[in-house]
Design a protein around this motif. Structure first.
Motif, PDB file in Angstrom:
ATOM      1  N   CYS A  61      -2.777   4.214  -1.470  1.00 16.54           N
ATOM      2  CA  CYS A  61      -3.417   3.459  -0.398  1.00 16.54           C
ATOM      3  C   CYS A  61      -4.686   2.806  -0.930  1.00 16.54           C
ATOM      4  O   CYS A  61      -5.520   3.466  -1.561  1.00 16.54           O
ATOM      5  N   ALA A  62      -4.843   1.519  -0.677  1.00 19.73           N
ATOM      6  CA  ALA A  62      -5.998   0.784  -1.173  1.00 19.73           C
ATOM      7  C   ALA A  62      -7.295   1.251  -0.532  1.00 19.73           C
ATOM      8  O   ALA A  62      -8.369   1.030  -1.076  1.00 19.73           O
ATOM      9  N   PRO A 110      -1.785   8.821  -2.475  1.00 17.38           N
ATOM     10  CA  PRO A 110      -0.663   8.258  -3.237  1.00 17.38           C
ATOM     11  C   PRO A 110       0.599   8.112  -2.391  1.00 17.38           C
ATOM     12  O   PRO A 110       0.878   8.928  -1.513  1.00 17.38           O
ATOM     13  N   PHE A 111       1.357   7.055  -2.674  1.00 21.81           N
ATOM     14  CA  PHE A 111       2.656   6.834  -2.044  1.00 21.81           C
ATOM     15  C   PHE A 111       3.756   7.335  -2.974  1.00 21.81           C
ATOM     16  O   PHE A 111       3.614   7.305  -4.194  1.00 21.81           O
ATOM     17  N   GLU A 112       4.858   7.772  -2.379  1.00 22.30           N
ATOM     18  CA  GLU A 112       6.020   8.138  -3.184  1.00 22.30           C
ATOM     19  C   GLU A 112       6.638   6.895  -3.825  1.00 22.30           C
ATOM     20  O   GLU A 112       7.040   6.911  -4.987  1.00 22.30           O
ATOM     21  N   GLY A 150       4.138  -5.318   1.020  1.00 21.34           N
ATOM     22  CA  GLY A 150       2.921  -5.904   1.571  1.00 21.34           C
ATOM     23  C   GLY A 150       1.672  -5.142   1.151  1.00 21.34           C
ATOM     24  O   GLY A 150       1.618  -4.528   0.090  1.00 21.34           O
ATOM     25  N   GLU A 151       0.668  -5.164   2.024  1.00 22.60           N
ATOM     26  CA  GLU A 151      -0.619  -4.530   1.746  1.00 22.60           C
ATOM     27  C   GLU A 151      -0.450  -3.021   1.617  1.00 22.60           C
ATOM     28  O   GLU A 151       0.053  -2.365   2.522  1.00 22.60           O
ATOM     29  N   PRO A 152      -0.872  -2.417   0.482  1.00 24.00           N
ATOM     30  CA  PRO A 152      -0.683  -0.975   0.287  1.00 24.00           C
ATOM     31  C   PRO A 152      -1.735  -0.150   1.041  1.00 24.00           C
ATOM     32  O   PRO A 152      -2.681   0.376   0.457  1.00 24.00           O
ATOM     33  N   VAL A 153      -1.585  -0.047   2.345  1.00 19.19           N
ATOM     34  CA  VAL A 153      -2.493   0.730   3.182  1.00 19.19           C
ATOM     35  C   VAL A 153      -1.664   1.715   3.981  1.00 19.19           C
ATOM     36  O   VAL A 153      -0.652   1.352   4.584  1.00 19.19           O
ATOM     37  N   CYS A 154      -2.090   2.982   3.987  1.00 19.22           N
ATOM     38  CA  CYS A 154      -1.315   4.014   4.666  1.00 19.22           C
ATOM     39  C   CYS A 154      -1.467   3.903   6.181  1.00 19.22           C
ATOM     40  O   CYS A 154      -2.368   3.228   6.693  1.00 19.22           O
TER      41      CYS A 154
END
Length: 248
Positions: A56-57, A62-64, A69-73
């Motif tokens: 997440c920016a 961390p993402f699996e 698009g925008e890497p925000v959780c």
């Protein structure tokens, strides 16, 4: 080469060999013998999980797999934290816990440069923009009992490695709060309300600057969030967060 300095280095080298023979260096986690002080054995090293991309920016979780698009959780989309970007070096788990707690409570301050090196790699983009490093403070009574603030030790190690100034007295913990360990997320947030302030005499050390807030472990984000809000109210331009480890 100056003869005196050469002899001095030789003497230090001999002293190191003798000391290692008498007190062999041990793994920072399990106390197994290792090649050099302040390092980990192969088994403990291989058990560590470093936080890597994709993540997440905003909070650094961390993402699996990389999201489109925008890497925000989802949590940050629903309620963004008061800091701009958060990064952590390690996952806080069964493998890293002995290392972190040994540094935090076990007087293993010789590990500071090793741990700060991992943090520096994880937070390189944050440090490139930082004007000043500020550690999360301890209340004076807890500091007296523990004898050192582990966040401040990490902050100074980062400062020495990068040349970024460290302000370890601008942010103060003025409320002695119970340990956060067994509290829920909402209880943690209530626990730290009103716990921090920026010292009026040191406001100029942070006002108008980009602050890198440093702590050992990120759990719910309640403590870091309370610190970030206080700093922003004091006129800080922006706050980024860098921790040694985080709960995932």
């Amino acid at each position: 080469m100056d003869r005196g300095s050469g002899l001095s280095r030789l003497a230090r080298g001999v002293a190191t060999v003798v000391l290692d023979a008498l007190l062999p260096p041990r793994c920072a986690t399990c106390d197994e013998p290792v090649d050099r002080p302040g390092s980990l054995c192969l088994q403990c090293w291989s058990g560590l999980t470093f936080v890597t991309r994709p993540l997440c920016a905003v909070c650094g979780d961390p993402f699996e797999t990389a999201p489109p698009g925008e890497p925000v959780c989802g949590d940050c989309l629903a309620g963004p934290p008061p800091w701009g970007r958060g990064r952590s070096a390690l996952r806080y788990d069964d493998a890293s816990r002995p290392l972190v707690l040994g540094f935090k409570h076990g007087d293993r301050l010789h590990l500071a440069s090793l741990l700060a090196g991992w943090m520096r790699a994880a937070g390189a983009e944050l440090m490139a923009d930082a004007d000043v490093i500020v550690p999360v403070p301890l209340h004076r009574w807890r500091l007296l009992a523990r004898r050192y603030n582990q966040a401040a030790v990490l902050a100074h190690a980062l400062g020495r490695a990068t040349g970024i100034p460290v302000s370890d007295r601008a942010l103060q913990r003025v409320k002695r709060t119970p340990s956060q360990g067994r509290l829920t997320r909402s209880q943690r947030a209530r626990n730290v309300q009103g716990a921090f302030r920026v010292a009026a005499s040191r406001r100029t050390e942070v006002a108008g600057r980009r602050v890198l807030l440093v702590d050992d472990v990120l759990t719910s984000g309640a403590t870091a969030g309370a610190c970030a809000r206080v700093l922003l109210r004091a006129g800080v331009e922006a706050v980024d967060l860098l921790t040694l480890a985080r709960v995932v």
